[in-house]
Design an enzyme around this catalytic site. Sequence first.
Site, PDB file in Angstrom:
ATOM      1  N   GLU A 184       0.816  -1.215   0.000  1.00  0.00           N
ATOM      2  CA  GLU A 184       0.000   0.000   0.000  1.00  0.00           C
ATOM      3  C   GLU A 184       0.846   1.261   0.000  1.00  0.00           C
ATOM      4  OE1 GLU A 184      -2.447  -0.117   3.538  1.00  0.00           O
ATOM      5  OE2 GLU A 184      -0.897  -1.216   4.605  1.00  0.00           O
ATOM      6  N   CYS A 243      -7.252  -6.366  -1.960  1.00  0.00           N
ATOM      7  CA  CYS A 243      -8.440  -6.043  -1.169  1.00  0.00           C
ATOM      8  C   CYS A 243      -8.696  -4.541  -1.307  1.00  0.00           C
ATOM      9  CB  CYS A 243      -8.270  -6.432   0.299  1.00  0.00           C
ATOM     10  SG  CYS A 243      -6.829  -5.761   1.117  1.00  0.00           S
TER      11      CYS A 243
END
Length: 765
Positions: A604, A675
């Site tokens: 991320e 996700c």
Amino acid sequence: MLKTLQRIVQEVNSARTLDETLSIIVRRVRRAMKTDVCSVYLLDQDQQRYVLMDSMGLKKESIKQVSLSAGQGLVGYVGEREEPVNLDGATQHPSYVYLAETGEEKFHSFLGVPIIHRRRILGVIVVQQQEKRRFDEGEEAFLVTVSAQLAGLLAHSLATGSSSLSGLAQNNIHGSCFKGVAGTSGIAIGSAVVILPVANLDTVPDRVPEDPAFEIEQFRSALSAVRNDIHEVNRRLAQRLSEEERALFEAYQRMLDDSALGQEVINKIGEGNWAQGALCQVVTRHARFFELSQDDYLKERATDIRDLGRRVLAYLQKVDQDEVEYPQKAVLVSEEVTPAMLGEIPKEKLAGLVSVQGSSNSHVAILARAMGIPAVMGTVDLPLGLLNGQLLIVDGYQGVVFNNPSDELQIQYGNLMRAEQKLQKGLEDLAGLPSETLDGFKMPLMVNTGLAQDITHSLNHGAEGVGLFRTEVPFMVSERFPSESEQQAVYREQLEAFYPQPVTMRTLDIGGDKALPYFPINEANPFLGWRGIRVTLDHPEVFLVQVRAMLRASEGLNNLNIMLPMISNLREVAESITLIERAYKELCSEGLQLERPNIGVMIEVPGTIYQVPQIARLVDFLSVGSNDLTQYLLAVDRNNPRVADLYSSFHPAVLNALNTIARACHGSRCSLSLCGELAGDPRGAVLLMAMGYDTLSMNAVNLPRVKSAIRKLRKTDAENLLNQVLLLNTSEEVVASMAETMSNLGLSALLQPTLALSGPGSKTA
């Protein structure tokens, strides 16, 4: 000048009506600039006319009576140019229009500055003087600064409306479209029922109690009354929600216990504050910790805390609420819709809900999804005071609300509703079918969870496991770090519910922007500070307790995966694995029968894109957190309405980054998942499958639509689409290309139904 500007902004902030706002502006600016005249003209969007709304220096009888068409006069000239106009001979300018009603012919000097909010002209602020001169650069800069500072405040005041505007505010919202955030997919058409907060936590002063024992008695009585109310709401929703979904109200009850918020308030009373002040102090402190969180899901827990606080305060203040009459198709509208409000409306009458505050992660949005109620959250410009009883269209797909829509728009949305109902009936049969393409390629679909009530949705929709379980919740609702056994009970519930399917648990992800009440962190730049894995590696005692709790919870099930958040370098990965291995060996030596869990890393932070091969050699899986990665790549906070339009999961830079990660991971033993919201969009899921992602994880409500898309195409179709879009230059081009291709593949019905926001009979507010 800075102090003068600050005083003006402070006064405007405290204004209760648009009239009061405008009066403050013209009086204060005229005095600060020592001019003869200061006036504010607002643009009536319906009539496309600039209306003189207030003035100091022009004739009073002309206020709200005089107007100019867009482009007419010097005011219209300023609006057209969208920049300041500074003249020393205003009457000689070719755009000058003589308006005898105002008495302005004697004023020769003119300085007009546009009032612009989010690229939209709201009006023009004007100063004038009899003396024939040009206003100097400092004066012009001051007025530009005033306009820029006040534009947002004025926009909010204008949207909120006032009965003293002679219908101007009402005209401005008629047939308007108000943008928010999609809370629950779906479309609703019904009459607005505006619910106002029962009590205001922000207006209660601190006060030394004359009788602390009496204050405690009053507080406990109020707590008891709220417990009864919550119990009644829970009972009313019993037929509409599962036991897991209703667990929220049990959590409410626990918050009210003497061992939680209740005891803290009593302690504050003992320290010298009356019951109302003590309650507000405790509630505000807890809510603030949640509000500081970057995690949208956790940030919304502040709403629950404040809702409970307001309900207790209402009993302390003996506030009586009027009985509400609900129409057959009611759209619940409030500054901050809460779960308790949701439970107070007869189930057969609730069509949709709209909340000025909140996001798709708020509890009320979660419950609305469970109940199938379309919802739009975060409609910051919604004029609450003018909506009660008006017809609304709630578009939970685009996150917009139409007020008093045209007949044509109602027909269009009615057709969309019928098409969606037909589609949903078809999707219900997919839960037991595999997520597999026409040419036999399997694409496992998992879910993101965080609360007990997420379990039922996930299982009902055919989830193949949990791709992300947020472990922060037990930490956020406690007054201390939860014990190993307390954490173990929470984790075991998730692992058992999904057994034998895998459950991926993210280790504690806190930091400067996501502080705990008992572990505050203050930093100048918390988003780039001490957070995530950086905190837990600095506190191995916290990390080891959590990992031990996860491992204990997995005994006999062995479906646990452990995921590390906010990794930015290889050293953090190695140190984390060392600690996990240590906890595993210690528990095995204690006699537990455990299998070593798979260990993974969240991608991320943009820097990790270029370290994928090295990280993949150390761990068992990688999981891209697409929401955070997109925000970091584009430098856009998607919850900031000023820049949210710049956030796009289909930005070419984002798609190329995701493709780069997939290619870098190919050939390693490491599996790759994603996700985030992109996985829950059929378009995004198709692209990710083509890139080579092994699993996708999403909100449960999106899973059937994604599965249907995968089952209706070939993997080669997805690869061809990917090759097309990777060559495109803008998000708009990508979206258009995908829409065309998916239409050719017969998948248009699975895309979120949309109408243009500026459709027939409507306009953006």
